[in-house]
Design a protein around this motif. Structure first.
Motif, PDB file in Angstrom:
ATOM      1  N   THR A 127       1.083  -1.770   0.337  1.00 49.75           N
ATOM      2  CA  THR A 127      -0.007  -0.393   0.137  1.00 49.75           C
ATOM      3  C   THR A 127       0.926   1.420  -0.133  1.00 49.75           C
ATOM      4  N   TYR A 128       1.887   1.557   0.640  1.00 47.90           N
ATOM      5  CA  TYR A 128       2.742   2.547   0.434  1.00 47.90           C
ATOM      6  C   TYR A 128       3.493   2.535  -0.526  1.00 47.90           C
ATOM      7  N   VAL A 129       4.017   1.719  -1.015  1.00 41.61           N
ATOM      8  CA  VAL A 129       4.952   1.691  -2.052  1.00 41.61           C
ATOM      9  C   VAL A 129       4.471   1.583  -3.501  1.00 41.61           C
ATOM     10  N   PHE A 130       3.021   0.909  -3.715  1.00 42.39           N
ATOM     11  CA  PHE A 130       2.564   1.130  -4.973  1.00 42.39           C
ATOM     12  C   PHE A 130       1.354   2.425  -4.565  1.00 42.39           C
ATOM     13  N   PRO A 131       1.444   3.366  -5.679  1.00 40.97           N
ATOM     14  CA  PRO A 131       0.228   4.406  -6.196  1.00 40.97           C
ATOM     15  C   PRO A 131      -0.684   3.878  -6.247  1.00 40.97           C
ATOM     16  N   ARG A 132      -1.965   4.913  -6.252  1.00 43.23           N
ATOM     17  CA  ARG A 132      -3.526   4.737  -5.719  1.00 43.23           C
ATOM     18  C   ARG A 132      -4.100   3.394  -6.990  1.00 43.23           C
ATOM     19  N   GLU A 133      -3.182   3.971  -8.250  1.00 44.58           N
ATOM     20  CA  GLU A 133      -4.049   3.600  -9.508  1.00 44.58           C
ATOM     21  C   GLU A 133      -3.781   1.927  -9.209  1.00 44.58           C
ATOM     22  N   ARG A 134      -2.383   1.525  -8.580  1.00 41.42           N
ATOM     23  CA  ARG A 134      -2.228   0.828  -9.113  1.00 41.42           C
ATOM     24  C   ARG A 134      -2.269  -0.736  -7.830  1.00 41.42           C
ATOM     25  N   ARG A 135      -2.512   0.072  -6.660  1.00 38.90           N
ATOM     26  CA  ARG A 135      -2.706  -0.689  -5.847  1.00 38.90           C
ATOM     27  C   ARG A 135      -3.844  -1.242  -5.250  1.00 38.90           C
ATOM     28  N   GLY A 136      -5.028  -1.231  -5.952  1.00 35.12           N
ATOM     29  CA  GLY A 136      -5.707  -3.055  -6.155  1.00 35.12           C
ATOM     30  C   GLY A 136      -5.047  -3.746  -6.983  1.00 35.12           C
ATOM     31  N   TRP A 137      -4.451  -3.877  -7.838  1.00 35.36           N
ATOM     32  CA  TRP A 137      -4.158  -5.129  -8.799  1.00 35.36           C
ATOM     33  C   TRP A 137      -2.992  -5.140  -7.714  1.00 35.36           C
ATOM     34  N   ALA A 138      -2.306  -4.387  -7.097  1.00 31.81           N
ATOM     35  CA  ALA A 138      -0.912  -5.502  -6.195  1.00 31.81           C
ATOM     36  C   ALA A 138      -1.468  -6.076  -5.083  1.00 31.81           C
ATOM     37  N   ILE A 139      -2.629  -5.528  -4.350  1.00 32.44           N
ATOM     38  CA  ILE A 139      -2.891  -6.646  -3.493  1.00 32.44           C
ATOM     39  C   ILE A 139      -3.371  -7.764  -3.585  1.00 32.44           C
ATOM     40  N   GLY A 140      -4.317  -7.412  -5.078  1.00 32.47           N
ATOM     41  CA  GLY A 140      -5.082  -8.575  -5.720  1.00 32.47           C
ATOM     42  C   GLY A 140      -4.037  -9.392  -6.214  1.00 32.47           C
ATOM     43  N   ILE A 141      -3.254  -9.207  -6.223  1.00 29.74           N
ATOM     44  CA  ILE A 141      -1.847 -10.561  -6.509  1.00 29.74           C
ATOM     45  C   ILE A 141      -1.395 -10.874  -5.757  1.00 29.74           C
ATOM     46  N   ASN A 142      -1.373 -10.275  -4.176  1.00 30.51           N
ATOM     47  CA  ASN A 142      -1.374 -11.126  -3.054  1.00 30.51           C
ATOM     48  C   ASN A 142      -1.913 -11.929  -2.586  1.00 30.51           C
ATOM     49  N   THR A 143      -3.278 -10.815  -2.574  1.00 30.66           N
ATOM     50  CA  THR A 143      -4.222 -11.749  -2.135  1.00 30.66           C
ATOM     51  C   THR A 143      -4.243 -13.123  -3.648  1.00 30.66           C
ATOM     52  N   THR A 144      -4.067 -12.828  -4.487  1.00 29.46           N
ATOM     53  CA  THR A 144      -4.089 -14.575  -5.341  1.00 29.46           C
ATOM     54  C   THR A 144      -3.085 -15.332  -5.133  1.00 29.46           C
ATOM     55  N   SER A 145      -1.811 -14.838  -4.836  1.00 24.32           N
ATOM     56  CA  SER A 145      -1.425 -15.690  -4.023  1.00 24.32           C
ATOM     57  C   SER A 145      -1.691 -16.454  -2.732  1.00 24.32           C
ATOM     58  N   VAL A 146      -2.254 -15.938  -1.517  1.00 30.52           N
ATOM     59  CA  VAL A 146      -2.835 -16.618  -0.541  1.00 30.52           C
ATOM     60  C   VAL A 146      -3.524 -17.768  -1.140  1.00 30.52           C
ATOM     61  N   TYR A 147      -4.442 -17.318  -1.969  1.00 32.05           N
ATOM     62  CA  TYR A 147      -5.553 -18.217  -2.767  1.00 32.05           C
ATOM     63  C   TYR A 147      -4.767 -19.309  -3.262  1.00 32.05           C
ATOM     64  N   ILE A 148      -3.567 -19.781  -4.674  1.00 35.30           N
ATOM     65  CA  ILE A 148      -3.259 -19.878  -4.694  1.00 35.30           C
ATOM     66  C   ILE A 148      -2.186 -21.216  -3.156  1.00 35.30           C
ATOM     67  N   GLY A 149      -2.298 -20.728  -1.936  1.00 34.74           N
ATOM     68  CA  GLY A 149      -1.313 -21.646  -0.968  1.00 34.74           C
ATOM     69  C   GLY A 149      -2.875 -21.943  -0.735  1.00 34.74           C
ATOM     70  N   LEU A 150      -4.095 -21.571  -0.768  1.00 28.77           N
ATOM     71  CA  LEU A 150      -5.531 -21.986  -0.190  1.00 28.77           C
ATOM     72  C   LEU A 150      -5.347 -23.699  -1.325  1.00 28.77           C
ATOM     73  N   SER A 151      -5.210 -23.049  -2.605  1.00 27.68           N
ATOM     74  CA  SER A 151      -5.263 -24.649  -3.563  1.00 27.68           C
ATOM     75  C   SER A 151      -4.749 -25.791  -3.563  1.00 27.68           C
ATOM     76  N   LEU A 152      -3.432 -25.193  -3.704  1.00 32.59           N
ATOM     77  CA  LEU A 152      -2.466 -26.480  -3.733  1.00 32.59           C
ATOM     78  C   LEU A 152      -2.115 -27.222  -2.373  1.00 32.59           C
ATOM     79  N   GLY A 153      -2.521 -26.162  -1.303  1.00 32.63           N
ATOM     80  CA  GLY A 153      -2.585 -26.789   0.285  1.00 32.63           C
ATOM     81  C   GLY A 153      -3.792 -28.499   0.090  1.00 32.63           C
ATOM     82  N   PRO A 154      -4.935 -28.238  -0.479  1.00 30.81           N
ATOM     83  CA  PRO A 154      -5.601 -30.018  -0.187  1.00 30.81           C
ATOM     84  C   PRO A 154      -4.768 -30.985  -0.753  1.00 30.81           C
ATOM     85  N   THR A 155      -4.041 -30.345  -1.415  1.00 34.96           N
ATOM     86  CA  THR A 155      -3.868 -31.452  -2.597  1.00 34.96           C
ATOM     87  C   THR A 155      -2.377 -32.003  -2.049  1.00 34.96           C
ATOM     88  N   ILE A 156      -1.353 -31.385  -1.943  1.00 36.50           N
ATOM     89  CA  ILE A 156       0.020 -31.637  -1.490  1.00 36.50           C
ATOM     90  C   ILE A 156      -0.431 -31.955  -0.052  1.00 36.50           C
TER      91      ILE A 156
END
Length: 467
Positions: A127-156
């Motif tokens: 939030t501090y490093v990315f400008p406002r117009e790209r903040r949602g995108w960066a947070i979305g990528i970060n949140t996606t990584s959380v969900y990738i962890g959630l996705s791979l966790g059950p199978t692994i």
């Protein structure tokens, strides 16, 4: 230091280290869900005690998050992020060597401390490093990584537990910690929003004690001392709120809740995670008992919900940046989640694969639409100086919601199944009744979340004056 002080290279390195760090905690959590039956067999514990595996992890996280966010804002977010990685690595190694169930649960509590430090700094630094117009995108990528962890966790987790045992799951966690340490070494700038302020150690202690006493009472609600612990915890919590409102430099800035958009969006997030987190816990037990699936098969099936979340989250974050009315996506997501939660009320002792897949698909779609847009609204509703504290609140709200969800699950097990909580054909009916009780409560939380999301209002100057 404003976001203009950072180069594109800085932003890429930061995004890489926060994404890899954010990947660790959900992966570890979902791997443990598919290992619960193996852990229960090895340590001879029932479904209520198995709830401690996740609940104590979340309790440790919630206790540590508030002081960690404050420490990060004063002494540096990168430092706290690094410390979180180290603590997570060390305690994961010790958990792998656990000689007994009590030691294992204690290590899960300690792992929660480390993951809290990673969680509260990841979104804040973005939030501090990315400008406002790209903040949602960066947070979305970060949140996606959380969900990738959630996705791979059950199978692994299912494959590893079936093949070589549940302890091997922690080897994967250790490898990921090393990878994250490598990435964070490439981001060399510190993010320190409020270096001039002092650490509130008294408030930190009050917060930690009140949360521990209250939640430990709730999850053991049928025991003799539980009611007294709940009352004592509520009393301590009220004292904590009283102190924080009067402290000049509090560990948790409650004045942020004077911003209506911030407070109602935070409540919506709490209700969302409170209503949905225990899905993975209950489904892991349901699929391997009533469903008669192996851990590997259950892991593959549980891939459905988080996989959908991965596909939607980053796209929804970017879409939210372009939309004028920020209420639409989070409210729609919360509404869809409520339909998925309601489907739990109709589960029975007769296993239906299509029904389970549809239920998990619906919840995954709802979570994918809700999470990133709602987080972006919360972070954008406060002045830049307070984004570090706002990030801490976001993480606390998320983890507290998860902890309450697991507390509802454990309390429901205790009320309906009591001491006969070992899963078998004779207790399947009671287990289904337990799920129905838990998700009836969760459905009520969904309704509150929908209302808070739609009527969240907008940030205005009068609200900002409260800060």
């Amino acid at each position: 230091m404003g976001d203009s002080a950072y180069t594109d290279s800085d932003r890429k390195h930061l995004l890489a280290c926060t994404v890899s760090g954010a990947f660790i905690t959900p992966l570890m959590s979902t791997m443990m869900n598919l290992a619960l039956m193996f852990i229960g067999d090895e340590f001879s514990v029932g479904s209520h005690d198995l709830g401690y595996v996740n609940t104590m992890f979340l309790l440790g996280s919630v206790i540590a998050m508030v002081p960690s966010a404050r420490l990060a804002s004063i002494y540096g977010m990168r430092k706290v992020f690094l410390l979180g990685l180290v603590i997570t690595g060390v305690t994961s190694f010790l958990a792998m060597l656990s000689p007994g169930f009590a030691f294992f649960v204690a290590m899960r509590f300690a792992i929660g401390f480390g993951s809290a430090m990673i969680g509260v700094t990841s979104i804040a630094m973005l939030t501090y490093v990315f400008p406002r117009e790209r903040r949602g995108w960066a947070i979305g990528i970060n949140t996606t990584s959380v969900y990738i962890g959630l996705s791979l966790g059950p199978t692994i987790g299912g494959l590893v537990s079936d093949a070589v045992g549940w302890r091997a799951c922690f080897v994967i966690v250790l490898a990921l910690v090393i990878v994250s340490l490598f990435f964070v070494s490439n981001f060399r700038k510190e993010v320190t929003p409020t270096p001039e302020e002092a650490m509130d150690w008294k408030g930190s202690a009050l917060w930690s004690v009140s949360v521990f006493v209250l939640m430990f009472g709730v999850i053991n609600i049928t025991s003799g001392l539980a009611a007294g612990m709940v009352v004592a915890g509520l009393g301590l919590f009220l004292v904590t709120v009283w102190y924080l409102r009067r402290c000049g430099s509090p560990v948790l800035n409650l004045r942020l809740f004077g911003i209506r958009t911030f407070s109602r969006s935070s409540v919506a997030a709490f209700m969302n995670y409170g209503a949905s987190y225990s899905v993975a816990f209950f489904m892991s037990l349901y699929l391997q008992s009533i469903g008669a699936l192996t851990a590997s098969q259950a892991g593959a099936l549980m891939l459905v919900q988080p996989a959908v979340q991965v596909l939607l989250t980053a796209r929804m974050g970017a879409l939210s940046d372009r939309m004028g009315d920020k209420r639409i996506l989070p409210t729609l997501g919360m509404l869809i989640v409520s339909f998925g939660v309601a489907m739990f009320l109709f589960l029975g002792t007769e296993f239906s694969l299509p029904y389970v897949v549809l239920m998990m698909l619906i919840i995954g779609v709802g979570m994918g639409i809700f999470s990133s847009p709602n987080t972006s609204v919360i972070m954008s509703s406060v002045p830049g100086k307070y984004r570090g504290e706002a990030s801490g609140v976001v993480s606390v709200v998320r983890q507290t919601g998860m902890m309450v969800s697991m507390s509802i699950a454990m309390a429901s097990i205790a009320v309906i199944m009591g001491s006969t909580d070992n899963l078998g054909p004779s207790t399947y009916g009671d287990f289904v009744d337990t799920m129905r009780l838990a998700f009836s409560i969760c459905l009520g939380m969904c309704v509150v979340g929908i209302l808070c999301s739609w009527f969240r209002g907008s940030t205005d100057e009068e609200c900002l004056k409260l800060i």
